[in-house]
Design a protein around this motif. Sequence first.
Motif, PDB file in Angstrom:
ATOM      1  N   PHE A  66      -1.786   0.123   4.639  1.00 11.94           N
ATOM      2  CA  PHE A  66      -0.754   0.004   5.353  1.00 11.94           C
ATOM      3  C   PHE A  66       0.720   0.092   4.402  1.00 11.94           C
ATOM      4  O   PHE A  66       1.565   0.435   4.651  1.00 11.94           O
ATOM      5  CB  PHE A  66      -0.544  -1.323   5.887  1.00 11.94           C
ATOM      6  N   ILE A  67       0.458  -0.352   3.295  1.00 10.05           N
ATOM      7  CA  ILE A  67       1.619  -0.282   2.288  1.00 10.05           C
ATOM      8  C   ILE A  67       1.122   0.913   1.102  1.00 10.05           C
ATOM      9  O   ILE A  67      -0.012   0.780   0.726  1.00 10.05           O
ATOM     10  CB  ILE A  67       1.777  -1.816   1.419  1.00 10.05           C
ATOM     11  N   PRO A  68       2.119   1.571   0.643  1.00  3.80           N
ATOM     12  CA  PRO A  68       1.815   2.655  -0.287  1.00  3.80           C
ATOM     13  C   PRO A  68       1.196   1.980  -1.503  1.00  3.80           C
ATOM     14  O   PRO A  68       1.964   1.020  -2.068  1.00  3.80           O
ATOM     15  CB  PRO A  68       3.079   3.435  -0.416  1.00  3.80           C
ATOM     16  N   ARG A  69       0.110   2.555  -2.321  1.00  2.00           N
ATOM     17  CA  ARG A  69      -0.567   1.692  -3.204  1.00  2.00           C
ATOM     18  C   ARG A  69       0.502   1.444  -4.281  1.00  2.00           C
ATOM     19  O   ARG A  69       0.197   0.359  -5.133  1.00  2.00           O
ATOM     20  CB  ARG A  69      -1.754   2.667  -3.714  1.00  2.00           C
ATOM     21  N   PRO A  70       1.538   2.536  -4.863  1.00  2.09           N
ATOM     22  CA  PRO A  70       2.198   2.097  -5.940  1.00  2.09           C
ATOM     23  C   PRO A  70       2.962   0.767  -5.700  1.00  2.09           C
ATOM     24  O   PRO A  70       3.350   0.268  -6.847  1.00  2.09           O
ATOM     25  CB  PRO A  70       3.218   3.213  -6.153  1.00  2.09           C
ATOM     26  N   LEU A 103      -5.020  -4.400  -9.600  1.00  2.69           N
ATOM     27  CA  LEU A 103      -6.438  -3.609  -9.152  1.00  2.69           C
ATOM     28  C   LEU A 103      -6.237  -2.373  -8.006  1.00  2.69           C
ATOM     29  O   LEU A 103      -6.639  -1.206  -8.387  1.00  2.69           O
ATOM     30  CB  LEU A 103      -7.535  -4.258  -8.682  1.00  2.69           C
ATOM     31  N   LEU A 104      -5.604  -2.776  -7.199  1.00  2.00           N
ATOM     32  CA  LEU A 104      -5.388  -1.618  -6.025  1.00  2.00           C
ATOM     33  C   LEU A 104      -4.257  -0.522  -6.694  1.00  2.00           C
ATOM     34  O   LEU A 104      -4.841   0.746  -6.481  1.00  2.00           O
ATOM     35  CB  LEU A 104      -4.468  -2.306  -4.791  1.00  2.00           C
ATOM     36  N   THR A 105      -3.450  -0.969  -7.545  1.00  2.00           N
ATOM     37  CA  THR A 105      -2.625   0.115  -8.118  1.00  2.00           C
ATOM     38  C   THR A 105      -3.635   0.964  -8.915  1.00  2.00           C
ATOM     39  O   THR A 105      -3.415   2.167  -9.242  1.00  2.00           O
ATOM     40  CB  THR A 105      -1.674  -0.369  -9.090  1.00  2.00           C
ATOM     41  N   TYR A 106      -4.452   0.434  -9.816  1.00  2.00           N
ATOM     42  CA  TYR A 106      -5.155   1.133 -10.786  1.00  2.00           C
ATOM     43  C   TYR A 106      -6.198   2.166 -10.067  1.00  2.00           C
ATOM     44  O   TYR A 106      -6.507   3.249 -10.547  1.00  2.00           O
ATOM     45  CB  TYR A 106      -6.000   0.147 -11.627  1.00  2.00           C
ATOM     46  N   LEU A 107      -7.027   1.620  -8.978  1.00  2.00           N
ATOM     47  CA  LEU A 107      -7.753   2.423  -8.118  1.00  2.00           C
ATOM     48  C   LEU A 107      -6.922   3.501  -7.771  1.00  2.00           C
ATOM     49  O   LEU A 107      -7.650   4.655  -7.419  1.00  2.00           O
ATOM     50  CB  LEU A 107      -8.186   1.802  -7.217  1.00  2.00           C
ATOM     51  N   SER A 125       4.348   2.279 -11.566  1.00  2.00           N
ATOM     52  CA  SER A 125       4.535   2.099 -10.254  1.00  2.00           C
ATOM     53  C   SER A 125       5.723   2.839  -9.782  1.00  2.00           C
ATOM     54  O   SER A 125       5.677   3.397  -8.824  1.00  2.00           O
ATOM     55  CB  SER A 125       4.594   0.716  -9.786  1.00  2.00           C
ATOM     56  N   ILE A 126       6.989   2.399 -10.568  1.00  2.00           N
ATOM     57  CA  ILE A 126       7.905   3.278 -10.253  1.00  2.00           C
ATOM     58  C   ILE A 126       8.023   4.497 -10.261  1.00  2.00           C
ATOM     59  O   ILE A 126       8.468   5.366  -9.509  1.00  2.00           O
ATOM     60  CB  ILE A 126       9.226   2.470 -11.064  1.00  2.00           C
ATOM     61  N   TYR A 127       7.422   5.007 -11.342  1.00  2.00           N
ATOM     62  CA  TYR A 127       6.953   6.583 -11.664  1.00  2.00           C
ATOM     63  C   TYR A 127       6.329   7.211 -10.312  1.00  2.00           C
ATOM     64  O   TYR A 127       6.661   8.426  -9.852  1.00  2.00           O
ATOM     65  CB  TYR A 127       6.452   6.900 -12.998  1.00  2.00           C
ATOM     66  N   MET A 128       5.350   6.501  -9.965  1.00  2.00           N
ATOM     67  CA  MET A 128       4.363   7.161  -8.751  1.00  2.00           C
ATOM     68  C   MET A 128       5.299   6.937  -7.596  1.00  2.00           C
ATOM     69  O   MET A 128       5.229   8.108  -6.713  1.00  2.00           O
ATOM     70  CB  MET A 128       3.115   6.414  -8.611  1.00  2.00           C
ATOM     71  N   LEU A 129       6.178   6.123  -7.491  1.00  2.00           N
ATOM     72  CA  LEU A 129       6.975   6.014  -6.176  1.00  2.00           C
ATOM     73  C   LEU A 129       8.060   7.230  -6.227  1.00  2.00           C
ATOM     74  O   LEU A 129       8.204   7.878  -5.351  1.00  2.00           O
ATOM     75  CB  LEU A 129       7.494   4.534  -6.275  1.00  2.00           C
ATOM     76  N   TYR A 130       8.426   7.363  -7.595  1.00  2.00           N
ATOM     77  CA  TYR A 130       9.551   8.357  -7.518  1.00  2.00           C
ATOM     78  C   TYR A 130       9.009   9.937  -7.550  1.00  2.00           C
ATOM     79  O   TYR A 130       9.673  10.722  -6.770  1.00  2.00           O
ATOM     80  CB  TYR A 130      10.030   8.359  -9.040  1.00  2.00           C
ATOM     81  N   ARG A 131       7.709  10.087  -7.964  1.00  2.00           N
ATOM     82  CA  ARG A 131       7.227  11.383  -7.975  1.00  2.00           C
ATOM     83  C   ARG A 131       6.342  11.554  -6.479  1.00  2.00           C
ATOM     84  O   ARG A 131       5.859  12.611  -6.258  1.00  2.00           O
ATOM     85  CB  ARG A 131       6.116  11.737  -9.090  1.00  2.00           C
ATOM     86  N   LYS A 132       6.231  10.465  -5.704  1.00  2.00           N
ATOM     87  CA  LYS A 132       5.590  10.376  -4.322  1.00  2.00           C
ATOM     88  C   LYS A 132       4.193  10.797  -4.684  1.00  2.00           C
ATOM     89  O   LYS A 132       3.604  11.697  -3.841  1.00  2.00           O
ATOM     90  CB  LYS A 132       6.252  11.469  -3.486  1.00  2.00           C
ATOM     91  N   ILE A 133       3.480  10.185  -5.494  1.00  2.00           N
ATOM     92  CA  ILE A 133       1.931  10.484  -5.785  1.00  2.00           C
ATOM     93  C   ILE A 133       1.242   9.204  -5.809  1.00  2.00           C
ATOM     94  O   ILE A 133       1.568   8.303  -5.728  1.00  2.00           O
ATOM     95  CB  ILE A 133       1.964  11.057  -7.181  1.00  2.00           C
TER      96      ILE A 133
END
Length: 204
Positions: A14-18, A72-76, A196-204
């Motif tokens: 429900f929440i984006p992983r990053p 852990l959720l972020t790393y997965l 986490s901020i990088y993945m949110l910024y790049r939307k990955i």
Amino acid sequence: MEKLKTHTLQIVNFIPRPYYGLLSVFVGIAGDIIAILLFPDFDLSYMISDLGTGLGGIFFNIGTFLSGIFALLTYLHIVEILKNENINHPKVLKIGKVFAINSCVFFVLIGVIPSVRSNIILFVVHGAIALISLVSGIIYLSCFSYLFFKSEKFSGLVGYLPLIAVSCIAPFLFSWHPVTEWIMTVGITFWVAAISIYMLYRKI
């Protein structure tokens, strides 16, 4: 059991992983701050784990527990991105995943088994758990760094982020000194927040 697994995944997704990385940082810092405020005369002569046995120990322990789960959720999610990118280093990716899980699980246990100095068994077990988590951390961070440099979705600059965390962990493992522990904590916190901020910024 299958329905429980499905519902759990629905809640998690429900929440984006990053965002879980940012939650990991937030609850970890919040637990530390509350525990420090409730710990009389706390300063850099104390190990961070001592916060788990003070008046605000429950906040430190819960913060550590949740921080490990969210990390852990972020790393997965990172592993899944690298896997889908089909980088031709499956063994490195597998090693990174195994030790990321191992590091987070043992980090969670740090919040379950406090460092009680008056109880030698708990004190030693807590130290062993922390050691396993940190050594595992060095391994998965090194793997992630290597894979980031090979990845097209993660820039070359991002590949240095895990190495910064490693450079903060290593001095503590050789000293077990409160100051180097705080430096290590800042380094790991920076790594989790930055990726986490990088993945949110790049939307990955």
